[in-house]
Design an enzyme around this catalytic site. Structure first.
Site, PDB file in Angstrom:
ATOM      1  N   ASN A 151       0.808  -1.240   0.000  1.00 58.13           N
ATOM      2  CA  ASN A 151       0.000   0.000   0.000  1.00 58.13           C
ATOM      3  C   ASN A 151       0.830   1.273   0.000  1.00 58.13           C
ATOM      4  O   ASN A 151       0.437   2.265  -0.608  1.00 58.13           O
ATOM      5  CB  ASN A 151      -1.005  -0.013   1.161  1.00 58.13           C
ATOM      6  CG  ASN A 151      -0.334  -0.097   2.502  1.00 58.13           C
ATOM      7  OD1 ASN A 151       0.779  -0.610   2.632  1.00 58.13           O
ATOM      8  ND2 ASN A 151      -1.004   0.404   3.515  1.00 58.13           N
ATOM      9  N   GLY A 225       2.293  -5.761   7.375  1.00 57.99           N
ATOM     10  CA  GLY A 225       1.362  -6.467   6.492  1.00 57.99           C
ATOM     11  C   GLY A 225       0.123  -6.878   7.251  1.00 57.99           C
ATOM     12  O   GLY A 225      -0.222  -6.272   8.279  1.00 57.99           O
ATOM     13  N   THR A 229      -0.812 -12.884   7.979  1.00 56.68           N
ATOM     14  CA  THR A 229       0.591 -13.167   7.669  1.00 56.68           C
ATOM     15  C   THR A 229       1.461 -12.861   8.881  1.00 56.68           C
ATOM     16  O   THR A 229       2.422 -13.595   9.155  1.00 56.68           O
ATOM     17  CB  THR A 229       1.066 -12.332   6.461  1.00 56.68           C
ATOM     18  OG1 THR A 229       0.122 -12.488   5.409  1.00 56.68           O
ATOM     19  CG2 THR A 229       2.417 -12.795   5.963  1.00 56.68           C
ATOM     20  N   GLU A 247       3.846  -4.725  12.370  1.00 54.65           N
ATOM     21  CA  GLU A 247       2.942  -3.594  12.110  1.00 54.65           C
ATOM     22  C   GLU A 247       1.806  -4.158  11.268  1.00 54.65           C
ATOM     23  O   GLU A 247       1.976  -4.381  10.067  1.00 54.65           O
ATOM     24  CB  GLU A 247       3.687  -2.510  11.326  1.00 54.65           C
ATOM     25  CG  GLU A 247       4.810  -1.852  12.085  1.00 54.65           C
ATOM     26  CD  GLU A 247       4.310  -0.985  13.219  1.00 54.65           C
ATOM     27  OE1 GLU A 247       3.342  -0.239  13.020  1.00 54.65           O
ATOM     28  OE2 GLU A 247       4.877  -1.084  14.317  1.00 54.65           O
ATOM     29  N   CYS A 281      -3.410   1.261   6.749  1.00 58.37           N
ATOM     30  CA  CYS A 281      -3.690   0.523   7.990  1.00 58.37           C
ATOM     31  C   CYS A 281      -4.498   1.376   8.964  1.00 58.37           C
ATOM     32  O   CYS A 281      -5.398   0.892   9.623  1.00 58.37           O
ATOM     33  CB  CYS A 281      -2.384   0.067   8.628  1.00 58.37           C
ATOM     34  SG  CYS A 281      -1.204   1.412   8.871  1.00 58.37           S
TER      35      CYS A 281
HETATM   36  P1  NAD Z   1       0.416  -9.346   3.378  1.00 58.96           P
HETATM   37  O1  NAD Z   1       0.468  -9.818   4.790  1.00 58.96           O
HETATM   38  O2  NAD Z   1      -0.342 -10.137   2.404  1.00 58.96           O
HETATM   39  O3  NAD Z   1       1.892  -9.210   2.765  1.00 58.96           O
HETATM   40  C1  NAD Z   1       2.883  -8.402   3.357  1.00 58.96           C
HETATM   41  C2  NAD Z   1       4.252  -8.926   2.971  1.00 58.96           C
HETATM   42  O4  NAD Z   1       4.443 -10.212   3.544  1.00 58.96           O
HETATM   43  C3  NAD Z   1       4.492  -9.089   1.469  1.00 58.96           C
HETATM   44  O5  NAD Z   1       5.808  -8.664   1.169  1.00 58.96           O
HETATM   45  C4  NAD Z   1       4.355 -10.591   1.274  1.00 58.96           C
HETATM   46  O6  NAD Z   1       5.075 -11.084   0.161  1.00 58.96           O
HETATM   47  C5  NAD Z   1       4.955 -11.104   2.567  1.00 58.96           C
HETATM   48  N1  NAD Z   1       4.540 -12.467   2.952  1.00 58.96           N
HETATM   49  C6  NAD Z   1       3.436 -13.156   2.575  1.00 58.96           C
HETATM   50  N2  NAD Z   1       3.408 -14.359   3.192  1.00 58.96           N
HETATM   51  C7  NAD Z   1       4.502 -14.421   3.986  1.00 58.96           C
HETATM   52  C8  NAD Z   1       5.007 -15.387   4.901  1.00 58.96           C
HETATM   53  N3  NAD Z   1       4.384 -16.546   5.125  1.00 58.96           N
HETATM   54  N4  NAD Z   1       6.147 -15.109   5.565  1.00 58.96           N
HETATM   55  C9  NAD Z   1       6.783 -13.918   5.390  1.00 58.96           C
HETATM   56  N5  NAD Z   1       6.353 -12.974   4.525  1.00 58.96           N
HETATM   57  C10 NAD Z   1       5.221 -13.211   3.844  1.00 58.96           C
HETATM   58  O7  NAD Z   1      -0.099  -7.843   3.505  1.00 58.96           O
HETATM   59  P2  NAD Z   1      -0.506  -6.878   2.315  1.00 58.96           P
HETATM   60  O8  NAD Z   1      -1.803  -7.370   1.783  1.00 58.96           O
HETATM   61  O9  NAD Z   1       0.667  -6.675   1.438  1.00 58.96           O
HETATM   62  O10 NAD Z   1      -0.741  -5.501   3.101  1.00 58.96           O
HETATM   63  C11 NAD Z   1      -1.968  -5.073   3.585  1.00 58.96           C
HETATM   64  C12 NAD Z   1      -2.016  -5.222   5.094  1.00 58.96           C
HETATM   65  O11 NAD Z   1      -0.925  -4.529   5.691  1.00 58.96           O
HETATM   66  C13 NAD Z   1      -3.258  -4.610   5.691  1.00 58.96           C
HETATM   67  O12 NAD Z   1      -3.798  -5.486   6.663  1.00 58.96           O
HETATM   68  C14 NAD Z   1      -2.750  -3.346   6.365  1.00 58.96           C
HETATM   69  O13 NAD Z   1      -3.553  -2.891   7.412  1.00 58.96           O
HETATM   70  C15 NAD Z   1      -1.396  -3.782   6.798  1.00 58.96           C
HETATM   71  N6  NAD Z   1      -0.525  -2.615   7.015  1.00 58.96           N
HETATM   72  C16 NAD Z   1      -0.174  -2.287   8.295  1.00 58.96           C
HETATM   73  C17 NAD Z   1       0.587  -1.146   8.532  1.00 58.96           C
HETATM   74  C18 NAD Z   1       0.970  -0.741   9.945  1.00 58.96           C
HETATM   75  O14 NAD Z   1       1.857   0.098  10.086  1.00 58.96           O
HETATM   76  N7  NAD Z   1       0.340  -1.267  10.970  1.00 58.96           N
HETATM   77  C19 NAD Z   1       1.005  -0.359   7.464  1.00 58.96           C
HETATM   78  C20 NAD Z   1       0.626  -0.730   6.186  1.00 58.96           C
HETATM   79  C21 NAD Z   1      -0.137  -1.867   5.968  1.00 58.96           C
END
Ligand code: NAD
Length: 475
Positions: A151, A225, A229, A247, A281
């Protein structure tokens, strides 16, 4: 709208050198749904080399003075600034956000690096008397594995880079496979501005992320993420007792009290709900409104939403781009249909746009309540449920009835009362009369399932350090 890319080849940075991978994958333009570039698909062997390079570089990097590390990071930030337009163009193409927002993200990342690298964590003297010297100092953890979402790839990666590197750690950074390209450009900048091995940038699949979390050469995993995950990351990291910073997602509630100024707050509420197409987020994801101004605020929100200009990030005057990927587009439409089936009323939007790409109209929803997925889950899209309340304590209880606890807000003319209510929100950050407004001097992170640890300010710097006690007594 076709815009020429500043570059077509994107490489990874491993041990100071830019390199391809034997395999690669498509990167999709969310405004068309079509592939437009390819990114390297990093192998395990490349991960091993990147981790080894980071380990080799780390002692020398940690031995430098904080000022020397800061100078290197400032050179990195200066290059980022100089290349802001090119990086923003790539970011808009792969992520979908309006070009002006992408530019703000890149320039914001440069400013963040410059600001956060000035933070110094001093040793604390515990005792100094009668031949006893006892202090706690803070050492870098070692090698950080940083995993970022799609994002806000540049600002989120940059915050990890500056906090980890300024503390004396080295890093292997992996962007999301949905948005790898602008982050790979950060690697190109690091190749010119940072010592070899200090920052390695590799683009890989989700599997690559799980190789990182179980890699014995990585000491700390800094993950941003989804909650789902994040739990997998925590479980994998636990096997090696790696340190973690998580996060994760949020389902932020904004609570509008009876005395709020409707005209003044409406644009702020819309911006905090729909910025980045709702894919933030800490965006407002549930809006609780006192019943006395419910219909007035709904009308004002509808009027204001009509001004949102949806389109490709490169279109002039656009204020909202597409959702970033097909999975997210399908999910947001599914939540809309689920709410419709449960009797929701759509004040505006409630549908996909009839054009290629992952466009959903900005959507305001009433006649929904807790128990409907759109209210209970993180929608991560431009769809805002608006819920009336009569009693403030009830609104707080409903806001808190969530497994998430990232942030929240209270909107009122009475600042003291707003602060008192905000303190009752079970969240990492509670704002009054603003939302989606993290401050560089404040820690940011989630309560409950929204995360573990904090980033930002001294808390962020400390998160990448291990306390060590030096306790000495004279003979
Ligand atoms: P996601 O969890 O699908 O992916 C995030 C990252 O994790 C990607 O690089 C992905 O390739 C990697 N990944 C996937 N499976 C993995 C595994 N088993 N082990 C290690 N890495 C793995 O998240 P997304 O869909 O990319 O992002 C959206 C989410 O992120 C939303 O829930 C949002 O709220 C959250 N987010 C949180 C913050 C915060 O600061 N709290 C900021 C931005 C986004």
């Amino acid at each position: 709208m076709s815009v020429s890319m500043p570059q077509t080849v994107f490489q990874q940075l491993i041990d100071g050198k830019l390199e391809d991978s034997p395999k690669s994958f498509d990167v999709i333009d969310p405004s068309t749904g079509e592939p437009f570039a390819r990114a390297p698909n990093a192998s395990r062997e490349q991960l091993d080399r990147a981790v080894a390079a980071a380990r080799r570089a780390q002692r020398e990097w940690a031995a430098r003075t904080p000022q020397a590390r800061r100078e290197a990071l400032h050179a990195f930030a200066a290059s980022l600034r100089a290349q802001a337009n090119e990086i923003a163009t790539v970011l808009t193409r792969e992520q979908g956000k309006p070009l002006a927002d992408a530019q703000r993200e890149v320039l914001g990342a440069a400013a963040l690096i410059e600001g956060a690298s000035t933070i110094e964590i001093e040793p604390e003297l515990l005792e100094s008397s009668r031949g006893v010297q006892r202090q706690v100092r803070f050492r870098p953890v070692g090698v950080v594995g940083a995993i970022a979402p799609w994002n806000a790839p540049i600002i989120l990666s940059s915050s990890k880079v500056v906090e980890a590197l300024q503390a004396g750690n080295c890093m292997v950074l992996k962007p999301s496979p949905y948005t790898p390209l602008a982050t790979l450009m950060l690697g190109e900048i690091a190749a010119r501005t940072l010592p070899r091995g200090v920052l390695n940038v590799l683009s890989g699949s989700d599997d690559f992320g799980s190789w990182m979390t179980s890699h014995p050469g990585i000491d700390l995993v800094s993950f941003t993420g989804s909650c789902a995950t994040g739990k997998r990351v925590a479980a994998a990291a636990a096997q090696g007792l790696k340190r973690i910073i998580l996060e994760l997602g949020g389902n932020d509630a904004a609570i509008v009290l009876a005395d709020a100024d409707v005209q003044a707050i409406t644009p702020k509420l819309i911006a905090a709900a729909f910025e980045n197409t709702g894919q933030i987020c800490m965006a407002i994801k549930r809006l609780y409104v006192h019943e006395s101004l419910y219909s007035e605020l709904c009308d004002a929100l509808v009027k204001h939403t009509a001004k949102v200009h949806v389109g490709s990030g490169f279109e002039p005057n656009v204020t909202m781009g597409p959702l970033q990927n097909r999975m997210q587009y399908d999910r947001v439409l599914e939540l809309i249909e689920d709410a419709r089936a449960r009797g929701a009323t759509f004040l505006t939007g409630g549908r996909a746009l009839q054009r290629p790409g992952y466009f959903v109209a900005p959507t305001l929803v009433t006649n929904v309540a807790e128990g409907v997925r759109l209210v209970d889950e993180e929608q991560f899209g431009p769809v805002l449920p608006i819920l009336p309340f009569r009693d403030e304590e009830d609104a707080i209880a409903r806001a808190n009835a969530s497994r998430y606890g990232l942030s929240g807000s209270v909107w009122t003319r009475d600042l003291a009362h707003g602060q008192a209510l905000a303190a009752k929100l079970e969240v990492g950050t509670a704002w009054v009369n603003k939302h989606l407004a993290p401050s560089p001097d404040a820690p940011f992170g989630g309560a409950k399932e929204s995360g573990i640890g904090r980033i930002g300010a001294k808390f962020g710097a400390r998160a990448y350090m291990e306390p060590q006690v030096i306790d000495a007594v004279a003979l």
